[in-house]
Scaffold this motif. Structure first.
Motif, short mmCIF file in Angstrom:
data_model
loop_
_atom_site.label_atom_id
_atom_site.label_comp_id
_atom_site.label_asym_id
_atom_site.label_seq_id
_atom_site.Cartn_x
_atom_site.Cartn_y
_atom_site.Cartn_z
N GLN A 46 -25.73 -1.26 53.85
CA GLN A 46 -26.60 -1.07 55.01
C GLN A 46 -25.90 -1.39 56.32
OE1 GLN A 46 -30.02 -3.53 54.23
NE2 GLN A 46 -30.72 -2.26 52.51
N ALA A 47 -24.58 -1.45 56.30
CA ALA A 47 -23.83 -1.83 57.50
C ALA A 47 -24.08 -0.84 58.64
CB ALA A 47 -22.35 -1.92 57.19
N THR A 48 -24.27 -1.40 59.82
CA THR A 48 -24.42 -0.60 61.04
C THR A 48 -23.62 -1.26 62.15
OG1 THR A 48 -26.42 -1.82 61.67
CG2 THR A 48 -26.73 0.21 60.40
N PRO A 62 -20.78 -2.40 64.83
CA PRO A 62 -19.34 -2.63 64.75
C PRO A 62 -18.83 -2.77 63.32
CG PRO A 62 -20.31 -3.99 66.47
CD PRO A 62 -21.44 -3.36 65.73
N SER A 63 -19.63 -3.40 62.44
CA SER A 63 -19.17 -3.60 61.07
C SER A 63 -18.99 -2.28 60.33
CB SER A 63 -20.15 -4.49 60.31
OG SER A 63 -21.42 -3.89 60.25
N ALA A 64 -19.74 -1.25 60.73
CA ALA A 64 -19.62 0.05 60.09
C ALA A 64 -18.64 0.96 60.81
CB ALA A 64 -20.99 0.72 60.02
N GLN A 65 -18.45 0.76 62.11
CA GLN A 65 -17.62 1.65 62.91
C GLN A 65 -16.16 1.22 62.99
OE1 GLN A 65 -19.68 1.48 66.62
NE2 GLN A 65 -21.40 2.74 65.94
N ALA A 66 -15.88 -0.06 62.75
CA ALA A 66 -14.52 -0.56 62.90
C ALA A 66 -13.58 0.14 61.93
CB ALA A 66 -14.49 -2.07 62.68
N GLY A 67 -12.36 0.35 62.38
CA GLY A 67 -11.38 1.03 61.54
C GLY A 67 -10.84 0.17 60.43
N GLU A 68 -11.05 -1.15 60.52
CA GLU A 68 -10.58 -2.07 59.47
C GLU A 68 -11.67 -3.07 59.16
OE1 GLU A 68 -6.94 -5.26 58.50
OE2 GLU A 68 -6.91 -4.00 60.30
N LEU A 69 -11.85 -3.34 57.90
CA LEU A 69 -12.85 -4.30 57.43
C LEU A 69 -12.16 -5.37 56.60
CD1 LEU A 69 -15.82 -5.21 56.96
CD2 LEU A 69 -15.81 -3.72 54.93
N VAL A 70 -12.35 -6.63 57.00
CA VAL A 70 -11.82 -7.77 56.25
C VAL A 70 -13.01 -8.58 55.76
CG1 VAL A 70 -10.32 -9.78 56.27
CG2 VAL A 70 -9.75 -7.80 57.69
N VAL A 71 -13.13 -8.77 54.46
CA VAL A 71 -14.26 -9.47 53.86
C VAL A 71 -13.79 -10.79 53.29
CG1 VAL A 71 -16.04 -9.41 52.08
CG2 VAL A 71 -15.48 -7.33 53.36
N VAL A 72 -14.48 -11.87 53.64
CA VAL A 72 -14.21 -13.20 53.09
C VAL A 72 -15.41 -13.57 52.24
CG1 VAL A 72 -13.70 -15.61 53.60
CG2 VAL A 72 -12.89 -13.81 55.15
N THR A 73 -15.20 -13.73 50.94
CA THR A 73 -16.33 -13.93 50.04
C THR A 73 -15.96 -14.82 48.86
OG1 THR A 73 -17.95 -12.81 48.62
CG2 THR A 73 -15.77 -11.81 48.77
#
Length: 402
Positions: free
Chosen positions: A312-314, A316-327
């Protein structure tokens, strides 16, 4: 404002009744003395009830977890009536009740409260009360204070030179994944040419089709931005602060965010907590300080798992060219979502091995293996690991070679 009932008046009344009952003149004199002292104390209480302003100053500010934090307290009373004692009572978040005896100088009173070495957090000062005692110690007046102040303790982050995600950027098909335009602008629309505009902005295909000059309307591209997402799933939180897996995740998030901001990249901090937030960071100045303040108060209380957030990302989290997830809670559905995202943009994952904070033997997570096999950079952080060595590419290589 409220005052504590004076014992002198009650004692005086009791002594007076005893004097009348036994016909004791001496006891009657004592009773009258108590009654006069009690009446004077009650009069003092009526005059002492007045507005009080309070100022709390935190040192150091901003504080970082592990710092020895002190709070300087200064109060100013509107009343000029002298007081015998001044005490501040308050509640400081989950640290509980605090009490500080202040030193009076006329209408002013000051004091310092040592909170010791605090963990990361946002400790709101609430239920603040100033207790004033009369010079004879017979009466106490309690005045509620308006102190909308919080002691904010930032996570302790590390400086990184190069990131683990800088190398090995492969798409899910095994090929190196590149952004077509790592920076710049996207075509938003076209409009008619205005006198004086540069011909470089002319959109020639539309111009040829319409028979008149048309220029490009551009908007800033999001392909050069990075979104750092902190998963606040309680399933990945093991241990007690400050030595918990979630605190380690917060430190990793702050360190990655700082590294990207230091490179001049537009970044966005995304949290999945119950008070989910998205904060843009454009520099290491004010924006980054606000991000650290957000990380100071974040808790592992996400209402839903990571896969739902990714689906359900919308914004900046959906539009950014890079996604870094800390989980610390990498479920199968979350892995599937990350693999899908890796087909459209760069993805990197910091896997927090939460069971290691519970003393369990470390093992390779199957989800992390799937991501690594698909070419997604994965850094694994376990209890006792050097955070900088895990996230910094040169240090990882040096460690690997001995």
């Amino acid at each position: 404002m409220r005052s504590r009932p004076g014992g002198a008046l009650l004692l005086g009344l009791a002594a007076l009744l005893a004097a009348l009952a036994f016909g004791s003149r001496t006891l009657g004199v004592v009773a009258i003395g108590f009654l006069l002292a009690g009446a004077a104390a009650r009069g003092w209480a009526a005059l002492a009830r007045s507005h009080v302003s309070a100022r709390l100053t935190v040192d150091p500010s901003p504080a970082v977890e592990g710092d020895d934090v002190r709070v300087a307290i200064a109060t100013l009373r509107a009343s000029r009536v002298p007081v015998g004692s001044t005490t501040l009572l308050a509640s400081l978040g989950h640290l509980g009740a605090i009490e500080c005896r202040l030193q009076g100088h006329g209408r002013n009173a000051t004091g310092e409260l040592s909170l010791g070495r605090l963990p990361r957090g946002r400790f709101t000062v609430a239920e603040s009360t100033l207790e004033l005692g009369d010079p004879l110690g017979l009466e106490t007046v309690s005045i509620s204070l308006a102190t909308p102040r919080a002691v904010v303790v930032h996570p302790r982050i590390v400086e990184l030179t190069a990131l683990f995600s800088d190398s090995g950027r492969l798409g899910v098909d095994g090929r190196r994944l590149l952004l077509h335009r790592p920076a710049g602008y996207d075509l938003h629309s076209v409009r008619e040419y205005e006198q004086g505009e540069s011909l470089r902005r002319v959109h020639w295909p539309t111009t040829a089709r319409r028979g008149k000059l048309m220029v490009k309307e551009l908007e800033e591209s999001h392909r050069d931005a990075v979104a750092v997402l902190l998963d606040c799933d309680p399933a990945g939180a093991v241990g007690r602060p400050p030595d918990s897996s979630f605190d380690a995740a917060v430190r990793a998030t702050g360190s990655l965010l700082r590294a990207h901001a230091a490179r001049g990249r537009r970044a966005a901090l995304v949290t999945t907590s119950v008070h989910a937030s998205t904060l843009s960071v454009g520099s290491l100045s004010g924006d980054f300080g606000a991000a650290l303040a957000t990380l100071a108060g974040v808790e592992p209380d996400a209402p839903h798992p990571l896969d739902r957030t990714l689906a359900q990302a919308t914004g900046p989290s959906a539009q950014a060219g890079e996604l870094v997830v800390v989980t610390g809670a990498l479920g199968q559905r979350s892995v599937d979502r990350l693999l899908e995202a890796a087909g459209r943009r760069l993805v990197a994952v910091v896997w927090i091995d939460a069971p290691s904070w519970n003393g369990q033997p470390t093992r390779v997570h199957p989800g992390a293996l799937r991501l690594g096999a698909a070419g997604i950079p994965v850094a694994t952080l376990r209890r006792g690991d050097d955070l900088a060595a895990v996230l910094d590419a040169p240090r990882r290589e040096a460690s690997a070679h001995g």
